[in-house]
Motif scaffolding. Structure first.
Motif, PDB file in Angstrom:
ATOM      1  N   CYS A  53       5.131 -23.131  -8.535  1.00  0.00           N
ATOM      2  CA  CYS A  53       5.279 -21.698  -8.212  1.00  0.00           C
ATOM      3  C   CYS A  53       4.026 -21.213  -7.489  1.00  0.00           C
ATOM      4  CB  CYS A  53       5.540 -20.879  -9.482  1.00  0.00           C
ATOM      5  SG  CYS A  53       4.313 -21.120 -10.789  1.00  0.00           S
ATOM      6  N   GLN A  96       0.447 -23.898 -10.360  1.00  0.00           N
ATOM      7  CA  GLN A  96       0.470 -22.443 -10.259  1.00  0.00           C
ATOM      8  C   GLN A  96      -0.755 -21.983  -9.479  1.00  0.00           C
ATOM      9  OE1 GLN A  96       0.396 -20.990 -14.285  1.00  0.00           O
ATOM     10  NE2 GLN A  96      -1.761 -21.463 -14.595  1.00  0.00           N
ATOM     11  N   THR A 101       0.291 -17.036 -11.184  1.00  0.00           N
ATOM     12  CA  THR A 101       1.692 -16.922 -10.786  1.00  0.00           C
ATOM     13  C   THR A 101       2.585 -17.615 -11.809  1.00  0.00           C
ATOM     14  OG1 THR A 101       1.489 -18.935  -9.444  1.00  0.00           O
ATOM     15  CG2 THR A 101       1.105 -16.825  -8.342  1.00  0.00           C
ATOM     16  N   PHE A 117       5.012 -10.895  -5.976  1.00  0.00           N
ATOM     17  CA  PHE A 117       5.247 -12.221  -6.556  1.00  0.00           C
ATOM     18  C   PHE A 117       5.088 -12.070  -8.063  1.00  0.00           C
ATOM     19  CE2 PHE A 117       4.814 -16.666  -7.535  1.00  0.00           C
ATOM     20  CZ  PHE A 117       5.469 -17.325  -6.502  1.00  0.00           C
ATOM     21  N   ALA A 174       1.921 -19.316  -4.583  1.00  0.00           N
ATOM     22  CA  ALA A 174       2.077 -18.112  -3.766  1.00  0.00           C
ATOM     23  C   ALA A 174       1.420 -18.329  -2.408  1.00  0.00           C
ATOM     24  CB  ALA A 174       1.440 -16.918  -4.470  1.00  0.00           C
ATOM     25  N   ILE A 178       3.768 -12.514 -11.649  1.00  0.00           N
ATOM     26  CA  ILE A 178       2.523 -13.050 -12.203  1.00  0.00           C
ATOM     27  C   ILE A 178       2.545 -12.903 -13.724  1.00  0.00           C
ATOM     28  CG2 ILE A 178       1.143 -12.616 -10.137  1.00  0.00           C
ATOM     29  CD1 ILE A 178       0.043 -10.127 -11.484  1.00  0.00           C
TER      30      ILE A 178
END
Length: 288
Positions: free
Chosen positions: A183, A147, A172, A234, A185, A236
């Motif tokens: 995942c 993440q 994230t 995105f 970003a 979070i």
């Protein structure tokens, strides 16, 4: 050998131990004859001192009224001696407390609050807000693999002249029904989420005074607001105001400090007034 009652301190160092002297002496051994040599050799040149805590005194710590528990502990200081005043040594001392103790809520034990002694009245130390932080175990429990960590900070000035720096942290999370294991970003998405963080924290810090800011920091879910606004960029999770620093304070004012310690909950605000009802004549459409 001379008689035991005539031994000097220097002769005592050269003679046999005390038990041997008593057996070899013919004269009766009395306490008065050994008053000048009965101390152990290691204590002959030792300087005796009193207990240092006899020169100390305890002061009570009084937290601001925005917290549930006002009596939050005690601190110690050396008593006033000459020109060295005890209250001057207490002012500026920073105390770190757990928010769980201040709010009587164990679920907030991961939040640490720093309070600074601003004034001393009698044996009471009046505290003011100085900073906020998270415990290390809480931060470590949030950090995981696969993440992205997103952090942001901003400096803002409150309406009463305090300059405060706030730090935010978020992570994230995978989307719903996601099969991919990670995942992460993109850099542009991280930049957009950080801009949302800065905007929310800046609006929060500049819209009111420090007292209202602290109230929202300890009660309002600011992290959830950032999560909602950043969800379009995105998804979070675990968004928190990680740390708060007071960088600059205005000139000390006793009146402003007492506003922190005055309990507004007990103020007489009066009773609500019921609106007057108008008696109308049925079917006439007018008033009496």
């Amino acid at each position: 050998m001379r008689h035991a009652h005539m031994l000097s301190v220097h002769a005592f160092h050269r003679c046999r131990p005390y038990a041997m002297i008593t057996r070899s002496c013919k004269l009766p051994i009395t306490f008065k004859s050994f008053t000048h040599i009965l101390l152990p050799i290691s204590l002959l040149h030792t300087k005796f001192s009193l207990d240092p805590f006899l020169k100390k005194e305890w002061y009570k710590l009084v937290a601001p009224s925005i917290f549930a528990a006002k009596d939050c502990g005690k601190t110690i200081i050396t008593k006033t001696q000459g020109t060295k005043i005890a209250s001057d040594g207490l002012k500026g001392r920073v105390i770190e407390l757990s928010l769980a103790d201040l709010q009587n809520n164990e679920s907030l034990s991961w939040r640490k609050v720093k309070l600074c002694i601003e004034d001393v009245q009698g044996y009471n130390c009046l505290l003011n807000f100085h900073g906020m932080d998270m415990t290390r175990d809480k931060v470590c429990s949030l950090i995981k693999k696969r993440q992205t960590i997103i952090e942001g900070n901003v400096d803002c000035r409150t309406t009463d002249g305090y300059i405060v720096r706030m730090f935010c942290i978020a992570f994230t999370k995978p989307q719903d029904n996601q099969i991919k294991n990670t995942c992460y970003a993109k850099a542009s998405q991280v930049k957009g989420i950080r801009a949302k963080m800065v905007q929310v924290m800046s609006d929060l810090g500049t819209k009111g005074d420090l007292k209202s800011l602290v109230k929202e920091l300890i009660s309002a879910p600011i992290g959830e607001q950032i999560e909602r606004e950043a969800s379009g960029i995105f998804p979070i999770k675990d968004c928190y105001i990680r740390k708060v620093k007071v960088l600059k304070k205005p000139k000390f004012d006793v009146t402003a400090l007492m506003e922190w310690h005055n309990d507004d909950s007990g103020a007489d605000t009066g009773t609500a007034v019921k609106p007057e009802t108008e008696n109308l004549v049925a079917g006439s459409g007018g008033r009496l």
